[in-house]
Design an enzyme around this catalytic site. Structure first.
Site, short mmCIF file in Angstrom:
data_model
loop_
_atom_site.label_atom_id
_atom_site.label_comp_id
_atom_site.label_asym_id
_atom_site.label_seq_id
_atom_site.Cartn_x
_atom_site.Cartn_y
_atom_site.Cartn_z
N ASP A 8 0.88 -1.17 0.00
CA ASP A 8 0.00 0.00 0.00
C ASP A 8 0.92 1.22 0.00
O ASP A 8 1.41 1.63 1.05
CB ASP A 8 -0.90 0.00 1.24
CG ASP A 8 -1.76 1.24 1.32
OD1 ASP A 8 -2.22 1.72 0.27
OD2 ASP A 8 -1.97 1.74 2.44
N GLU A 69 -1.44 -1.43 -4.69
CA GLU A 69 -2.63 -0.62 -4.91
C GLU A 69 -2.33 0.46 -5.94
O GLU A 69 -1.27 1.08 -5.93
CB GLU A 69 -3.08 0.03 -3.60
CG GLU A 69 -4.39 0.77 -3.73
CD GLU A 69 -4.93 1.26 -2.40
OE1 GLU A 69 -5.74 2.20 -2.43
OE2 GLU A 69 -4.54 0.71 -1.35
N ASP A 141 -2.18 1.12 7.37
CA ASP A 141 -1.38 0.90 6.15
C ASP A 141 -1.03 -0.57 5.98
O ASP A 141 -1.06 -1.11 4.87
CB ASP A 141 -0.11 1.75 6.18
CG ASP A 141 -0.42 3.24 6.24
OD1 ASP A 141 -1.04 3.74 5.29
OD2 ASP A 141 -0.06 3.87 7.24
#
Length: 173
Positions: A8, A69, A141
């Protein structure tokens, strides 16, 4: 077993999560942590810290595949550019080791993990904890990184069953 690294990306904190997927398609937690990049005085220093941190995770856990992502559009152009640069560094750390990179939009990840594309952070944290049998509240996160890895595990399993690519497995066509 297939080992998947989920990333991420962020310019202040980048979440990393590693899972193993067994022959039955079950995901097992291996590692998760946020890479905190705020200790550097310059943005270039943060990017260097990100590169070194991801390289260390890849070296230690030896993933076979990586899921990251995608960047979403932000109202703040400067933030979006910094996020894009951090994402580029993350992808570079992966491709330098000849690992395949799979990209997923935030809505796809939320849909795969929670069942709703508009899920909030707490719902993702909860479902990741349930799916990986983790105790306690996950750091946001790191939970997002594990969610990216879980999403790829599910999409990859579907693609394999259908005999198509992961992009085709997600497509509605």
């Amino acid at each position: 077993m297939t080992r998947i690294l989920g990333i991420d990306p962020g310019s202040q904190r980048t979440g990393v999560g590693v899972i193993d997927v067994d022959e039955y398609g079950c995901s097992h937690h291996v590692y998760h942590a946020p890479l905190v990049l705020l200790g550097q005085s310059s943005f270039a220093g943060r990017l260097k810290q990100l590169l070194l941190g991801l390289s260390a995770v890849i070296e230690e856990y030896s993933p076979k595949e990586v899921a990251i992502e995608k960047v979403f559009m932000s109202k703040n152009a400067d933030s979006a550019l910094k996020l894009g640069q951090a994402r580029g560094v993350a992808i570079s750390a992966v491709v330098l080791r000849d690992l395949p990179v799979h990209e997923y939009a935030a809505r796809q990840i939320k849909l795969a993990v929670v069942g709703r594309g508009g899920a909030d952070k707490q719902q993702i944290q909860h479902m990741v904890g349930v799916m990986l049998n983790l105790q306690g509240r996950l750091q946001s996160d790191a939970a997002d990184a594990l969610a990216v890895a879980i999403t790829h595990a599910h999409v990859s399993a579907t693609a394999q069953r259908l005999g198509v690519s992961t992009k085709q497995a997600w497509s509605r066509k």
